[in-house]
Scaffold this active site. Structure first.
Site, PDB file in Angstrom:
ATOM      1  N   SER A  18     -31.456  60.654 102.923  1.00  0.00           N
ATOM      2  CA  SER A  18     -32.850  60.460 102.497  1.00  0.00           C
ATOM      3  C   SER A  18     -32.982  60.365 100.989  1.00  0.00           C
ATOM      4  CB  SER A  18     -33.727  61.608 103.009  1.00  0.00           C
ATOM      5  OG  SER A  18     -33.398  62.808 102.337  1.00  0.00           O
ATOM      6  N   SER A 144     -18.440  68.646  98.683  1.00  0.00           N
ATOM      7  CA  SER A 144     -18.419  70.058  98.321  1.00  0.00           C
ATOM      8  C   SER A 144     -19.109  70.205  96.966  1.00  0.00           C
ATOM      9  CB  SER A 144     -16.960  70.524  98.293  1.00  0.00           C
ATOM     10  OG  SER A 144     -16.881  71.863  97.912  1.00  0.00           O
ATOM     11  N   TYR A 158     -25.344  79.759  98.314  1.00  0.00           N
ATOM     12  CA  TYR A 158     -24.873  78.374  98.170  1.00  0.00           C
ATOM     13  C   TYR A 158     -23.387  78.347  97.800  1.00  0.00           C
ATOM     14  CZ  TYR A 158     -24.424  73.595  96.427  1.00  0.00           C
ATOM     15  OH  TYR A 158     -23.996  72.301  96.213  1.00  0.00           O
ATOM     16  N   LYS A 162     -20.050  76.749  99.937  1.00  0.00           N
ATOM     17  CA  LYS A 162     -19.127  75.705  99.464  1.00  0.00           C
ATOM     18  C   LYS A 162     -17.686  76.247  99.379  1.00  0.00           C
ATOM     19  CE  LYS A 162     -22.092  72.263  99.027  1.00  0.00           C
ATOM     20  NZ  LYS A 162     -22.085  71.094  99.907  1.00  0.00           N
TER      21      LYS A 162
HETATM   22  N1  NAP Z   1     -27.035  67.619  92.915  1.00  0.00           N
HETATM   23  C1  NAP Z   1     -26.075  68.423  92.518  1.00  0.00           C
HETATM   24  O1  NAP Z   1     -26.078  68.943  91.389  1.00  0.00           O
HETATM   25  C2  NAP Z   1     -24.912  68.696  93.455  1.00  0.00           C
HETATM   26  C3  NAP Z   1     -23.729  69.204  92.887  1.00  0.00           C
HETATM   27  C4  NAP Z   1     -22.648  69.470  93.736  1.00  0.00           C
HETATM   28  C5  NAP Z   1     -22.750  69.229  95.088  1.00  0.00           C
HETATM   29  N2  NAP Z   1     -23.905  68.728  95.613  1.00  0.00           N
HETATM   30  C6  NAP Z   1     -23.939  68.498  97.070  1.00  0.00           C
HETATM   31  O2  NAP Z   1     -24.275  67.149  97.310  1.00  0.00           O
HETATM   32  C7  NAP Z   1     -24.820  67.017  98.625  1.00  0.00           C
HETATM   33  C8  NAP Z   1     -26.051  66.125  98.563  1.00  0.00           C
HETATM   34  O3  NAP Z   1     -27.034  66.748  97.772  1.00  0.00           O
HETATM   35  P1  NAP Z   1     -27.904  65.959  96.688  1.00  0.00           P
HETATM   36  O4  NAP Z   1     -27.540  66.467  95.363  1.00  0.00           O
HETATM   37  O5  NAP Z   1     -27.878  64.504  96.946  1.00  0.00           O
HETATM   38  O6  NAP Z   1     -29.352  66.588  96.997  1.00  0.00           O
HETATM   39  P2  NAP Z   1     -30.619  66.001  97.754  1.00  0.00           P
HETATM   40  O7  NAP Z   1     -31.149  64.820  97.012  1.00  0.00           O
HETATM   41  O8  NAP Z   1     -31.520  67.169  97.964  1.00  0.00           O
HETATM   42  O9  NAP Z   1     -30.038  65.497  99.157  1.00  0.00           O
HETATM   43  C9  NAP Z   1     -29.663  66.395 100.159  1.00  0.00           C
HETATM   44  C10 NAP Z   1     -29.700  65.676 101.482  1.00  0.00           C
HETATM   45  O10 NAP Z   1     -29.262  66.562 102.512  1.00  0.00           O
HETATM   46  C11 NAP Z   1     -30.213  66.460 103.560  1.00  0.00           C
HETATM   47  N3  NAP Z   1     -30.224  67.606 104.456  1.00  0.00           N
HETATM   48  C12 NAP Z   1     -30.458  68.904 104.185  1.00  0.00           C
HETATM   49  N4  NAP Z   1     -30.377  69.631 105.308  1.00  0.00           N
HETATM   50  C13 NAP Z   1     -30.072  68.761 106.311  1.00  0.00           C
HETATM   51  C14 NAP Z   1     -29.871  68.898 107.700  1.00  0.00           C
HETATM   52  N5  NAP Z   1     -29.973  70.066 108.344  1.00  0.00           N
HETATM   53  N6  NAP Z   1     -29.542  67.780 108.420  1.00  0.00           N
HETATM   54  C15 NAP Z   1     -29.444  66.577 107.820  1.00  0.00           C
HETATM   55  N7  NAP Z   1     -29.674  66.386 106.515  1.00  0.00           N
HETATM   56  C16 NAP Z   1     -29.991  67.468 105.780  1.00  0.00           C
HETATM   57  C17 NAP Z   1     -31.536  66.271 102.856  1.00  0.00           C
HETATM   58  O11 NAP Z   1     -32.516  65.823 103.763  1.00  0.00           O
HETATM   59  P3  NAP Z   1     -34.102  66.151 103.539  1.00  0.00           P
HETATM   60  O12 NAP Z   1     -34.603  65.098 102.601  1.00  0.00           O
HETATM   61  O13 NAP Z   1     -34.658  66.049 104.907  1.00  0.00           O
HETATM   62  O14 NAP Z   1     -34.181  67.525 102.965  1.00  0.00           O
HETATM   63  C18 NAP Z   1     -31.102  65.211 101.857  1.00  0.00           C
HETATM   64  O15 NAP Z   1     -30.997  63.952 102.463  1.00  0.00           O
HETATM   65  C19 NAP Z   1     -25.101  68.444  99.105  1.00  0.00           C
HETATM   66  O16 NAP Z   1     -24.103  68.822 100.030  1.00  0.00           O
HETATM   67  C20 NAP Z   1     -25.000  69.281  97.825  1.00  0.00           C
HETATM   68  O17 NAP Z   1     -24.593  70.592  98.098  1.00  0.00           O
HETATM   69  C21 NAP Z   1     -24.979  68.464  94.819  1.00  0.00           C
END
Ligand code: NAP
Length: 287
Positions: A18, A144, A158, A162
């Site tokens: 999304s 991760s 969190y 991870k």
């Molecule tokens: N951004 C950072 O700084 C960062 C750094 C390291 C790792 N990450 C990792 O990157 C990944 C993606 O995160 P992002 O940064 O792109 O954040 P984001 O924009 O908030 O995207 C997270 C996505 O995960 C979805 N989601 C959450 N719970 C879910 C569920 N039960 N079933 C299916 N989808 C679900 C959300 O859907 P909804 O829109 O419905 O909530 C959204 O599409 C995560 O695993 C996060 O831990 C992020």
């Protein structure tokens, strides 16, 4: 952008498309010629993704999938099986950050964090592995984080999720080697997505006025506000690393994105724990 040759076109399932990294990855891979099953859990996200998918003429397929809902996983993987007869890569991207002091985050919130960030990955992976093993090829790509290697105060749930994902992936890598199924860790540092705003949204407590953690919560907030923007990358940087993990003949076991993600794991493995604690105190400007 590199285009995939016909023989290198992959069938890829991605969770959490999304926004952020998931959406950028779906877009990069579809533009590179791969067939992408882009999934999201909310109906309105599915509708938005369907508009995005139109120009890809059947190579971007949108589905509803919540990683905590086994029936939705089953439905999507069955569809891939019947339409494609194979699956080359799964990108386990869906996740969120549960913040708060370890003592004050409710056990319910702890469990929800692990339901999504760990058990959700396990559930999706378990469902695709029989296909990958029988193909004798496949790739499990787990998104991760740098916090798989270190833990930040007020982010215990969190960081723990991870760390656990890293441990699960290491076991899986050896289990799957005889079947030529690779396991790849994607380890971003700070990335400009909905992740940060959602951390605040999911916060149950940063220590209210009487909490013993109030000062630490405030210090973490101002640390994030000071530092996040300085080192953060765009989600496309992560998507390109995932593209490499999908397309490389022999992918790396880990792709680290942003400077903090590259140096922090080395720092953690070489410095004594108490020195690391002092560095965190110093970064947070705590005495
Ligand atoms: N951004 C950072 O700084 C960062 C750094 C390291 C790792 N990450 C990792 O990157 C990944 C993606 O995160 P992002 O940064 O792109 O954040 P984001 O924009 O908030 O995207 C997270 C996505 O995960 C979805 N989601 C959450 N719970 C879910 C569920 N039960 N079933 C299916 N989808 C679900 C959300 O859907 P909804 O829109 O419905 O909530 C959204 O599409 C995560 O695993 C996060 O831990 C992020």
């Amino acid at each position: 952008m590199t285009s995939a040759s016909p023989s290198s076109k992959k069938i890829v399932l991605i969770t959490g498309c999304s926004s952020g990294i998931g959406f950028a990855t779906a877009d990069v891979l579809a533009n590179a010629g791969h067939t992408v099953y882009a999934t999201a859990r909310r109906t309105e996200s599915v509708a938005q993704l369907e508009t995005w998918a139109q120009p890809f003429a059947g190579r971007a397929i949108v589905e509803q999938l919540d990683v905590t809902d086994i029936a939705s996983i089953e439905r999507v993987v069955e569809r891939i099986q019947s339409e494609q007869g194979r699956i080359d890569c799964v990108v386990n991207n869906a996740g969120y950050g549960q913040a708060g002091p370890v003592e004050e985050v409710s056990l319910d919130a702890w469990r929800k964090q692990f339901e999504t960030n760990l058990f959700g990955v396990a559930a999706v992976t378990q469902r695709v592995l029989p296909m990958m093993r029988s193909q004798r090829s496949g790739r499990v790509i787990n998104v991760s984080s740098v916090v798989a290697h270190l833990s930040l105060p007020m982010m215990g749930p969190y960081c723990a999720s991870k760390h656990a994902l890293d441990a699960m992936s290491l076991a899986l890598r050896v289990e799957l080697a005889p079947y030529h199924v690779d396991v790849v860790m994607i380890e971003p540092g700070p990335i400009e997505t909905e992740f940060r705003p959602n951390v605040d949204h999911n916060l149950e407590s940063k220590g209210d006025e009487n909490s013993p953690y109030k000062r630490l919560g405030d210090a973490m907030d101002s640390y994030w506000n000071r530092s996040f923007g300085k080192t953060a990358a765009k989600p496309i940087a992560v998507a390109r690393a995932i593209q490499k993990a999908v397309e490389s003949k022999r992918p790396k076991t880990r792709y680290r994105i942003t400077a903090p993600a590259k140096f922090a794991p080395h720092l953690v493995s070489h410095l004594p724990d108490r020195l690391l604690d002092r560095i965190i105190h110093w970064q947070l400007k705590l005495k």
